[in-house]
Design an enzyme around this catalytic site. Structure first.
Site, mmCIF file in Angstrom:
data_model
loop_
_atom_site.group_PDB
_atom_site.id
_atom_site.type_symbol
_atom_site.label_atom_id
_atom_site.label_comp_id
_atom_site.label_asym_id
_atom_site.label_seq_id
_atom_site.Cartn_x
_atom_site.Cartn_y
_atom_site.Cartn_z
ATOM 1 N N SER A 50 0.855 -1.189 0.000
ATOM 2 C CA SER A 50 0.000 0.000 0.000
ATOM 3 C C SER A 50 0.895 1.245 0.000
ATOM 4 O O SER A 50 2.113 1.147 0.195
ATOM 5 C CB SER A 50 -0.875 -0.006 1.254
ATOM 6 O OG SER A 50 -0.056 0.165 2.405
ATOM 7 N N ASP A 83 -0.820 -1.545 -4.183
ATOM 8 C CA ASP A 83 -2.194 -1.685 -3.698
ATOM 9 C C ASP A 83 -2.795 -0.277 -3.508
ATOM 10 O O ASP A 83 -2.140 0.612 -2.944
ATOM 11 C CB ASP A 83 -2.140 -2.436 -2.351
ATOM 12 C CG ASP A 83 -3.507 -2.887 -1.859
ATOM 13 O OD1 ASP A 83 -4.429 -3.012 -2.688
ATOM 14 O OD2 ASP A 83 -3.639 -3.129 -0.637
ATOM 15 N N ASP A 105 -6.827 3.095 -7.817
ATOM 16 C CA ASP A 105 -8.127 3.096 -7.145
ATOM 17 C C ASP A 105 -8.764 4.462 -7.325
ATOM 18 O O ASP A 105 -8.696 5.326 -6.449
ATOM 19 C CB ASP A 105 -7.964 2.743 -5.662
ATOM 20 C CG ASP A 105 -9.312 2.694 -4.946
ATOM 21 O OD1 ASP A 105 -10.340 2.988 -5.603
ATOM 22 O OD2 ASP A 105 -9.345 2.372 -3.750
ATOM 23 N N GLY A 190 -9.940 -4.307 6.963
ATOM 24 C CA GLY A 190 -9.749 -4.351 8.412
ATOM 25 C C GLY A 190 -10.451 -5.522 9.077
ATOM 26 O O GLY A 190 -11.030 -6.396 8.425
ATOM 27 N N HIS A 223 -11.442 -7.387 -2.725
ATOM 28 C CA HIS A 223 -10.705 -6.730 -1.630
ATOM 29 C C HIS A 223 -11.386 -7.073 -0.307
ATOM 30 O O HIS A 223 -12.517 -7.580 -0.288
ATOM 31 C CB HIS A 223 -10.705 -5.209 -1.826
ATOM 32 C CG HIS A 223 -9.697 -4.755 -2.824
ATOM 33 N ND1 HIS A 223 -8.608 -4.000 -2.490
ATOM 34 C CD2 HIS A 223 -9.612 -4.976 -4.157
ATOM 35 C CE1 HIS A 223 -7.901 -3.756 -3.575
ATOM 36 N NE2 HIS A 223 -8.484 -4.339 -4.613
ATOM 37 N N ASP A 268 -4.826 -9.068 3.979
ATOM 38 C CA ASP A 268 -3.835 -8.393 4.816
ATOM 39 C C ASP A 268 -4.134 -8.644 6.299
ATOM 40 O O ASP A 268 -3.300 -9.140 7.066
ATOM 41 C CB ASP A 268 -3.858 -6.883 4.507
ATOM 42 C CG ASP A 268 -2.761 -6.128 5.243
ATOM 43 O OD1 ASP A 268 -1.990 -6.760 5.988
ATOM 44 O OD2 ASP A 268 -2.665 -4.894 5.069
#
Ligand code: G3H
Ligand code: 13P
Ligand code: ZN
Length: 349
Positions: A50, A83, A105, A190, A223, A268
């Site tokens: 990221s 990312d 993105d 998350g 994602h 992640d």
């Protein structure tokens, strides 16, 4: 083996009917954990960083570590991916370093928080596609907006506020020529994705299947695909952590996605949980320890176990030796002569 085009990796996955995990990295131990798992399961891999990771590790440290991984593992195809690139400049700088794939993105504005308009998204993504393809680099775009916020990135919310509209997905693929398309189906980044095991009211697998029906030749990307397993949560809480009860994306739903066009699966959080649990356990049970290797080694092993498990579940295990890497310069020629053109109107012919 040199770093491989992500497009080649995903095309091969489509041929073989499997998915490829894309695992986030910030440091040496995480890169080593992924390579340990890839070696053990003989898997091709996507390693991704990221903007936060690139800033944390400093670009060059991180990229040289990836190059070391490639050099030390000549039998494993590795694609290095940016990312959630937030701008043309971010993608350009990743390409300058040698990343073989970038995500533009454009579903959010450059601030990484405010949802953009469809036209803004098409415009910036198209510019990145033109620039990247000329250099043989793969592009992932995003249509619809994911929920949650990671490291300041994300629109917040539940994940259901901006799910992907199938008509827009088709138009976006046509007008941008992206190699892979991230769609929003109710997941978020998350640990706190769902307040109970998700059903179709919050995790829209039916929408994914519909989009795949409209875009059968587009590699779809999921994602926010961590499963947030209870056993990993329990280790953290047993050793002094304070995670609230939460649910992620069940692996069987990801497998359903893979049967319906999902080729890249972003994970992640599960690795973060595994590493943190292992570190907490050492520090909690052996408070006399202070050598970082005493807790980083178990942390690395814990992450390698999760990654190996996902590689097997996603189906990429055993496929590392299926193909020889196509040089990025040859991939660039494929984009230039149209043979790698993914626009739905052409793919349908
Ligand atoms: O995009 C989400 C990934 O989990 C990366 O998170 O921005 O905190 O590095 P990060
Ligand atoms: P998780 O937070 O579910 O692991 O998602 C990671 C991701 O989508 C990275 O882009
Ligand atoms: Zn993501």
């Amino acid at each position: 083996m040199p770093l491989v085009s992500m497009r080649q990796l995903l095309d091969e996955a489509a041929k073989g009917g499997y998915g490829v995990g894309a695992f986030n990295v910030n440091d040496m131990e995480q890169i080593q954990a992924i390579m340990m798992a890839a070696k053990q399961t003989k898997s091709p891999v996507i390693v991704q960083a990221s903007r936060g990771a690139r800033a944390f590790a400093e670009d060059l440290y991180l990229f040289k570590l990836i190059q070391a991984a490639a050099e030390l593992n000549p039998d494993i195809p590795i694609a290095m991916h940016q990312d959630h690139g937030n701008s043309f400049e971010t993608c350009k700088s990743a390409i300058a370093l040698g990343y073989t794939s970038v995500m533009m993105d454009g579903s959010l504005l450059e601030d990484g928080k405010t949802p953009s308009t469809f036209e803004q998204n098409v415009d910036v993504t198209r510019r990145v596609v033109d620039y990247a393809h000329e250099r043989g680099v793969t592009v992932e775009g995003e249509i619809g907006v994911l929920g949650g916020i990671e490291d300041g990135h994300g629109a917040g919310g539940t994940g259901l506020e901006h799910v992907t509209d199938p008509d827009q997905a088709v138009e976006f693929a046509e007008r941008t020529g992206v190699d892979a398309l991230a769609i929003a189906i109710g997941t978020s980044h998350g640990a706190y994705k769902f307040s109970k095991k998700p059903d179709g009211s919050v995790l829209k697998m039916d929408l994914l299947i519909k989009i795949h029906g409209r875009l059968p030749h587009t590699h779809l990307v999921m994602h926010g695909s961590s499963s947030v397993p209870k056993d990993l949560q329990d280790v953290i809480n047993e050793y002094g952590g304070k995670l609230k009860p939460t649910w992620g994306v069940p692996v069987e739903e990801i497998q359903l996605g893979i049967r319906n066009g999902v080729r890249k699966v972003n994970v992640d959080t599960d690795n973060r949980l595994a590493m943190t649990g292992a570190i907490r356990k050492v520090l909690w049970t052996q408070p006399e320890k202070f050598d970082p290797r005493d807790y980083m080694k178990p942390a690395r092993e814990a992450m390698a176990n999760v990654v190996a498990q996902r590689m097997t579940q996603f189906g990429q295990a055993g496929h590392a030796g299926d193909y020889a890497p196509i040089p990025i310069t040859e991939i660039a020629k494929g984009y230039a002569n149209g043979s790698l053109d993914t626009r739905p109107s052409l793919a349908a012919k």
